[in-house]
Design a protein around this motif. Structure first.
Motif, PDB file in Angstrom:
ATOM      1  N   VAL A 182      -4.116   1.044 -13.413  1.00  0.00           N
ATOM      2  CA  VAL A 182      -3.685   0.122 -14.463  1.00  0.00           C
ATOM      3  C   VAL A 182      -2.308  -0.451 -14.136  1.00  0.00           C
ATOM      4  CG1 VAL A 182      -2.979  -0.020 -16.890  1.00  0.00           C
ATOM      5  CG2 VAL A 182      -5.120   1.112 -16.271  1.00  0.00           C
ATOM      6  N   LEU A 183      -1.381   0.404 -13.712  1.00  0.00           N
ATOM      7  CA  LEU A 183      -0.040  -0.059 -13.375  1.00  0.00           C
ATOM      8  C   LEU A 183      -0.062  -1.033 -12.207  1.00  0.00           C
ATOM      9  CD1 LEU A 183       1.903   3.301 -13.748  1.00  0.00           C
ATOM     10  CD2 LEU A 183       2.075   1.305 -15.253  1.00  0.00           C
ATOM     11  N   VAL A 184      -0.836  -0.717 -11.176  1.00  0.00           N
ATOM     12  CA  VAL A 184      -0.936  -1.593 -10.006  1.00  0.00           C
ATOM     13  C   VAL A 184      -1.572  -2.924 -10.394  1.00  0.00           C
ATOM     14  CG1 VAL A 184      -2.044  -1.882  -7.740  1.00  0.00           C
ATOM     15  CG2 VAL A 184      -0.904   0.268  -8.312  1.00  0.00           C
ATOM     16  N   GLY A 185      -2.581  -2.887 -11.245  1.00  0.00           N
ATOM     17  CA  GLY A 185      -3.203  -4.124 -11.710  1.00  0.00           C
ATOM     18  C   GLY A 185      -2.202  -5.039 -12.396  1.00  0.00           C
ATOM     19  N   HIS A 186      -1.358  -4.468 -13.246  1.00  0.00           N
ATOM     20  CA  HIS A 186      -0.328  -5.257 -13.916  1.00  0.00           C
ATOM     21  C   HIS A 186       0.711  -5.753 -12.915  1.00  0.00           C
ATOM     22  CE1 HIS A 186      -1.370  -5.100 -18.150  1.00  0.00           C
ATOM     23  NE2 HIS A 186      -1.754  -3.840 -17.966  1.00  0.00           N
ATOM     24  N   ALA A 187       1.059  -4.922 -11.950  1.00  0.00           N
ATOM     25  CA  ALA A 187       2.037  -5.332 -10.936  1.00  0.00           C
ATOM     26  C   ALA A 187       1.502  -6.473 -10.079  1.00  0.00           C
ATOM     27  CB  ALA A 187       2.419  -4.141 -10.060  1.00  0.00           C
ATOM     28  N   ASN A 188       0.223  -6.418  -9.747  1.00  0.00           N
ATOM     29  CA  ASN A 188      -0.372  -7.482  -8.943  1.00  0.00           C
ATOM     30  C   ASN A 188      -0.431  -8.809  -9.692  1.00  0.00           C
ATOM     31  OD1 ASN A 188      -0.722  -5.901  -6.664  1.00  0.00           O
ATOM     32  ND2 ASN A 188      -2.781  -5.273  -7.238  1.00  0.00           N
ATOM     33  N   THR A 226       9.285   3.148 -20.959  1.00  0.00           N
ATOM     34  CA  THR A 226      10.267   2.162 -21.423  1.00  0.00           C
ATOM     35  C   THR A 226      10.152   0.877 -20.615  1.00  0.00           C
ATOM     36  OG1 THR A 226      11.776   3.902 -22.139  1.00  0.00           O
ATOM     37  CG2 THR A 226      12.737   1.720 -21.758  1.00  0.00           C
ATOM     38  N   LEU A 227      10.024   1.006 -19.308  1.00  0.00           N
ATOM     39  CA  LEU A 227       9.859  -0.157 -18.430  1.00  0.00           C
ATOM     40  C   LEU A 227       8.634  -0.971 -18.805  1.00  0.00           C
ATOM     41  CD1 LEU A 227      10.477  -1.733 -15.728  1.00  0.00           C
ATOM     42  CD2 LEU A 227       8.998  -0.048 -14.624  1.00  0.00           C
ATOM     43  N   VAL A 228       7.513  -0.293 -19.019  1.00  0.00           N
ATOM     44  CA  VAL A 228       6.259  -0.979 -19.348  1.00  0.00           C
ATOM     45  C   VAL A 228       6.352  -1.630 -20.726  1.00  0.00           C
ATOM     46  CG1 VAL A 228       3.793  -0.637 -19.800  1.00  0.00           C
ATOM     47  CG2 VAL A 228       4.858   0.441 -17.816  1.00  0.00           C
ATOM     48  N   ARG A 229       6.896  -0.929 -21.701  1.00  0.00           N
ATOM     49  CA  ARG A 229       7.031  -1.497 -23.050  1.00  0.00           C
ATOM     50  C   ARG A 229       7.940  -2.726 -23.051  1.00  0.00           C
ATOM     51  NH1 ARG A 229       7.352   3.969 -24.955  1.00  0.00           N
ATOM     52  NH2 ARG A 229       5.428   4.469 -26.010  1.00  0.00           N
ATOM     53  N   ARG A 230       9.038  -2.616 -22.311  1.00  0.00           N
ATOM     54  CA  ARG A 230       9.984  -3.729 -22.260  1.00  0.00           C
ATOM     55  C   ARG A 230       9.335  -4.969 -21.643  1.00  0.00           C
ATOM     56  NH1 ARG A 230      14.665  -1.276 -20.284  1.00  0.00           N
ATOM     57  NH2 ARG A 230      13.643  -1.206 -18.274  1.00  0.00           N
ATOM     58  N   ALA A 232       0.823  -1.224   0.000  1.00  0.00           N
ATOM     59  CA  ALA A 232       0.000   0.000   0.000  1.00  0.00           C
ATOM     60  C   ALA A 232       0.852   1.268   0.000  1.00  0.00           C
ATOM     61  CB  ALA A 232      -0.939  -0.008   1.203  1.00  0.00           C
ATOM     62  N   SER A 233       1.981   1.258   0.679  1.00  0.00           N
ATOM     63  CA  SER A 233       2.822   2.460   0.708  1.00  0.00           C
ATOM     64  C   SER A 233       3.438   2.731  -0.662  1.00  0.00           C
ATOM     65  CB  SER A 233       3.913   2.333   1.774  1.00  0.00           C
ATOM     66  OG  SER A 233       4.811   1.293   1.452  1.00  0.00           O
ATOM     67  N   VAL A 234       3.747   1.674  -1.397  1.00  0.00           N
ATOM     68  CA  VAL A 234       4.284   1.848  -2.748  1.00  0.00           C
ATOM     69  C   VAL A 234       3.195   2.361  -3.678  1.00  0.00           C
ATOM     70  CG1 VAL A 234       5.359   0.694  -4.726  1.00  0.00           C
ATOM     71  CG2 VAL A 234       6.058   0.095  -2.407  1.00  0.00           C
ATOM     72  N   ILE A 235       1.986   1.835  -3.522  1.00  0.00           N
ATOM     73  CA  ILE A 235       0.864   2.307  -4.344  1.00  0.00           C
ATOM     74  C   ILE A 235       0.639   3.795  -4.101  1.00  0.00           C
ATOM     75  CG2 ILE A 235      -1.628   2.137  -4.740  1.00  0.00           C
ATOM     76  CD1 ILE A 235      -1.351  -0.885  -4.065  1.00  0.00           C
ATOM     77  N   SER A 236       0.682   4.193  -2.849  1.00  0.00           N
ATOM     78  CA  SER A 236       0.505   5.610  -2.510  1.00  0.00           C
ATOM     79  C   SER A 236       1.613   6.463  -3.120  1.00  0.00           C
ATOM     80  CB  SER A 236       0.480   5.765  -0.987  1.00  0.00           C
ATOM     81  OG  SER A 236       0.372   7.097  -0.625  1.00  0.00           O
ATOM     82  N   ALA A 237       2.842   6.006  -3.007  1.00  0.00           N
ATOM     83  CA  ALA A 237       3.973   6.744  -3.586  1.00  0.00           C
ATOM     84  C   ALA A 237       3.868   6.807  -5.101  1.00  0.00           C
ATOM     85  CB  ALA A 237       5.291   6.099  -3.164  1.00  0.00           C
ATOM     86  N   LEU A 238       3.460   5.695  -5.715  1.00  0.00           N
ATOM     87  CA  LEU A 238       3.278   5.659  -7.171  1.00  0.00           C
ATOM     88  C   LEU A 238       2.228   6.675  -7.596  1.00  0.00           C
ATOM     89  CD1 LEU A 238       3.760   4.388  -9.986  1.00  0.00           C
ATOM     90  CD2 LEU A 238       2.053   2.654  -9.362  1.00  0.00           C
TER      91      LEU A 238
END
Length: 125
Positions: free
Chosen positions: A64-70, A34-38, A3-9
């Protein structure tokens, strides 16, 4: 994702989209795309969302980013590292430029500031 990373993101994405991160934010956005494309290639929803950032809110982009990370532990690690690195970068290179110009007419209090942590109260006039 923690949760702290999600908040920071969310804070980082919001600062970048809103322009508050200045030049550091532009570089950070490039490194994020670049990170996401890679990781996902050009067809991923995350890539499309980032490429069309001006049609999405920072909250939508973060979601969207958190969903992909999860769903992808390797991406979660990479996104967490990117978030932590970007927070440090923005804190150390954060440039602030405040101005009131043109034909502005000010009839009340004005605060021009960089980072504000906590409330700002003018009290009763």
């Amino acid at each position: 994702m923690d949760a702290s990373v999600i908040s920071a993101l969310a804070v980082v994405v919001s600062a970048i989209i809103g322009g508050a991160a200045g030049e550091a934010g532009k570089g950070a956005w490039t490194s994020l795309t670049t990170l996401v494309r890679r990781r996902f290639g050009s067809d991923a929803q995350a890539v499309a969302t980032l490429e069309q950032f001006n049609t999405h809110s920072p909250e939508e982009i973060t979601k969207v980013l958190v969903g992909h990370a999860n769903a992808d532990s390797e991406f979660e690690v990479a996104l967490t590292e990117w978030t932590n690195d970007t927070i440090r970068l923005i804190r150390h290179t954060h440039d602030v430029s405040n101005s009131i110009g043109g034909e502005a007419r000010i009839s009340g209090p004005v605060i021009q500031a960089g980072d504000v942590q906590g409330s700002i109260n003018f009290g009763k006039s």
